[in-house]
Design an enzyme around this catalytic site. Structure first.
Site, PDB file in Angstrom:
ATOM      1  N   SER A   1       0.801  -1.226   0.000  1.00  0.00           N
ATOM      2  CA  SER A   1       0.000   0.000   0.000  1.00  0.00           C
ATOM      3  C   SER A   1       0.830   1.271   0.000  1.00  0.00           C
ATOM      4  O   SER A   1       0.373   2.311  -0.459  1.00  0.00           O
ATOM      5  CB  SER A   1      -0.953  -0.006   1.186  1.00  0.00           C
ATOM      6  OG  SER A   1      -0.248  -0.179   2.400  1.00  0.00           O
TER       7      SER A   1
ATOM      8  N   HIS B   1      -5.264  -3.268  -2.762  1.00  0.00           N
ATOM      9  CA  HIS B   1      -4.907  -2.345  -3.848  1.00  0.00           C
ATOM     10  C   HIS B   1      -4.719  -3.054  -5.191  1.00  0.00           C
ATOM     11  O   HIS B   1      -4.248  -2.442  -6.142  1.00  0.00           O
ATOM     12  CB  HIS B   1      -3.643  -1.566  -3.484  1.00  0.00           C
ATOM     13  CG  HIS B   1      -3.795  -0.760  -2.239  1.00  0.00           C
ATOM     14  ND1 HIS B   1      -4.333   0.512  -2.220  1.00  0.00           N
ATOM     15  CD2 HIS B   1      -3.514  -1.065  -0.943  1.00  0.00           C
ATOM     16  CE1 HIS B   1      -4.359   0.959  -0.979  1.00  0.00           C
ATOM     17  NE2 HIS B   1      -3.870   0.020  -0.184  1.00  0.00           N
TER      18      HIS B   1
ATOM     19  N   LYS C   1     -11.789   0.513  -1.640  1.00  0.00           N
ATOM     20  CA  LYS C   1     -10.812   1.226  -2.469  1.00  0.00           C
ATOM     21  C   LYS C   1     -11.305   1.269  -3.913  1.00  0.00           C
ATOM     22  O   LYS C   1     -12.216   2.026  -4.202  1.00  0.00           O
ATOM     23  CB  LYS C   1      -9.441   0.629  -2.251  1.00  0.00           C
ATOM     24  CG  LYS C   1      -8.967   1.082  -0.860  1.00  0.00           C
ATOM     25  CD  LYS C   1      -7.778   0.412  -0.294  1.00  0.00           C
ATOM     26  CE  LYS C   1      -7.536   0.995   1.108  1.00  0.00           C
ATOM     27  NZ  LYS C   1      -6.752   0.143   1.960  1.00  0.00           N
TER      28      LYS C   1
HETATM   29  C1  LIG Z   1      -6.751  -0.121   3.364  1.00  0.00           C
HETATM   30  C2  LIG Z   1      -6.159  -1.455   3.593  1.00  0.00           C
HETATM   31  C3  LIG Z   1      -6.783  -2.393   4.417  1.00  0.00           C
HETATM   32  C4  LIG Z   1      -7.990  -2.046   5.245  1.00  0.00           C
HETATM   33  O1  LIG Z   1      -9.137  -2.004   4.491  1.00  0.00           O
HETATM   34  P1  LIG Z   1     -10.372  -1.104   5.007  1.00  0.00           P
HETATM   35  O2  LIG Z   1     -11.530  -1.662   4.254  1.00  0.00           O
HETATM   36  O3  LIG Z   1     -10.033   0.303   4.671  1.00  0.00           O
HETATM   37  O4  LIG Z   1     -10.474  -1.344   6.483  1.00  0.00           O
HETATM   38  C5  LIG Z   1      -6.238  -3.644   4.505  1.00  0.00           C
HETATM   39  N1  LIG Z   1      -5.113  -3.964   3.844  1.00  0.00           N
HETATM   40  C6  LIG Z   1      -4.475  -3.088   3.063  1.00  0.00           C
HETATM   41  C7  LIG Z   1      -3.235  -3.515   2.347  1.00  0.00           C
HETATM   42  C8  LIG Z   1      -4.967  -1.802   2.920  1.00  0.00           C
HETATM   43  O5  LIG Z   1      -4.311  -0.911   2.180  1.00  0.00           O
END
Ligand SMILES: *Cc1c(COP(=O)(O)O)cnc(C)c1O
Length: 382
Positions: free
Chosen positions: A182, A210, A236
């Site tokens: 990320s 991602h 996302k």
């Molecule tokens: C954003 C993210 C999460 C968490 O997901 P949410 O739905 O925002 O709680 C988990 N793993 C990674 C790699 C992330 O970037």
């Protein structure tokens, strides 16, 4: 002041002195890429809404229709009365998308990993993590009570060494990695990790928060590989909210019975489920849109003379936290929102700008960002 206030104030002062204090800044979304902050219109290169689906009229309409038909909330844990039929429909859709027997939707991606890892492993087990995995995998690993060992970032040979040294002493073993990292935007060697897992009788979890909607025609980093736990978020590229894991029917049934973050937390609101279902339909039917975030990231890395982007995330590592903040602030004066990322989100000395690209970024804005960034970086270095 109570001693609690004294404690909090002291901690805040220390963080401030080290440029590590974080503050919320109210930020209104105007459309897929524009937002308003401090009274100023900015083009965002910071959002994770890679396909701009959070603002898509079709996704918005699906969410509104679900609210009108079913209300705003799920009203209870799914095991009580919160198992809305839309959640089952979303799970079937996710399982088909990821090619697994079943799927389990959680309240968020963070809750998903905290629940999955702590439910599937315990004191007798080994959890092997890439050193840069997301915070929520660490949370699950710590909650599990399992022995946690890291391997150097994306280093298959090191992961193999650790397994040879430690695997035999433990009952079960779970290997976990992000599919797309990320804060770095690079991809895990998923196929190599799947081979290692098979060779050492370990289970593999890939967090594709991602990857979905971006990599491999939108299918993410796990397609075609033997990955036991295909975890991701609806928050996302899918533009909604919630988390999930796609896995075998047995694993999903077990998680739904035992994962504390699933059992003791309210079901996802109907609007989030309906928005995600519509977003998945768009990802599967609009390959032109899915190709754009990576193409835009690659235009940027070419203009900047950086290594070619592998995902929609491009880090510009500046080292010092204060310098990263100053660069981010200077870009805000140029009309861009580009977040500064500091420890503990990234290792000390690797503070950076994290630049993210979406389908709707006009190439002219990407070119202007690259120009401004080069000028601002030179001015700060002088
Ligand atoms: C954003 C993210 C999460 C968490 O997901 P949410 O739905 O925002 O709680 C988990 N793993 C990674 C790699 C992330 O970037």
């Amino acid at each position: 002041m109570t001693s609690l206030d004294d404690f909090a104030r002291g901690e805040l002062d220390q963080l401030e002195a080290r440029n590590l204090l974080r503050r919320l800044v109210p930020t209104a979304r105007e459309d897929g890429i524009r937002l308003t902050r401090n009274g100023r219109a900015l083009v965002s290169f910071s959002c994770n809404d890679y396909l701009n689906l959070s603002q898509d009229p079709r996704v918005r309409a699906a969410a509104k229709a679900a609210i009108d038909a079913h209300g705003a909330g799920a009203c209870a844990s799914r095991l009580v009365t919160g198992d809305h039929p839309l959640l089952g429909a979303l799970e079937r859709r996710l399982a088909a998308f990821k090619g697994t027997q079943a799927a389990c939707v959680f309240g968020s991606g963070y809750l998903a990993n905290a629940g999955i890892v702590s439910t599937l492993t315990g004191k007798a087990d080994l959890v092997l993590l890439d050193e840069l995995v997301h915070s929520c995998i660490w949370t699950g690993a710590r909650l599990s009570g399992a022995r946690v060992v890291t391997f150097r970032h994306n280093d298959l040979a090191h992961a193999a060494d650790v397994l040879r040294e430690h695997r035999a002493a433990f009952a079960n073993c779970l290997i976990a990695t992000d599919g797309v990292f990320s804060m770095d935007g690079d991809l895990a060697p998923v196929g190599g990790l799947a081979d290692l897992a098979r060779a050492h009788d370990a289970w593999l979890l890939v967090d594709d928060a991602h990857g979905v909607g971006i990599i491999d025609g939108g299918r993410g980093t796990t397609a075609g590989h033997g990955v036991d736990l295909r975890m991701g978020t609806l928050s996302k590229a899918l533009g909604s909210y919630g988390g999930y894991v796609c896995a075998s029917a047995a694993v999903v049934d077990y998680l739904k019975t035992r994962a504390r973050t699933f059992v003791y937390s309210t079901g996802l609101p109907p609007a989030s489920a309906a928005a995600a279902i519509e977003a998945l339909r768009i990802v599967e039917s609009e390959p032109e849109r899915v190709a754009l975030p990576l193409a835009h990231a690659r235009l940027f890395t070419k203009l900047m003379g950086l290594p070619e982007a592998q995902s929609s995330i491009v880090p510009i590592i500046v080292g010092d936290a204060g310098r990263a903040l100053a660069l981010s602030k200077a870009l805000e004066d140029d009309g861009f929102l580009v977040g500064a990322i500091r420890p503990p989100t990234v290792p000390p000395g690797t503070s950076r700008l994290r630049v993210t690209f979406t389908a709707e970024h006009p190439p002219a804005e990407i070119e202007r960002l690259a120009r401004c960034l080069q000028i601002r970086a030179r001015a700060l270095a002088a």
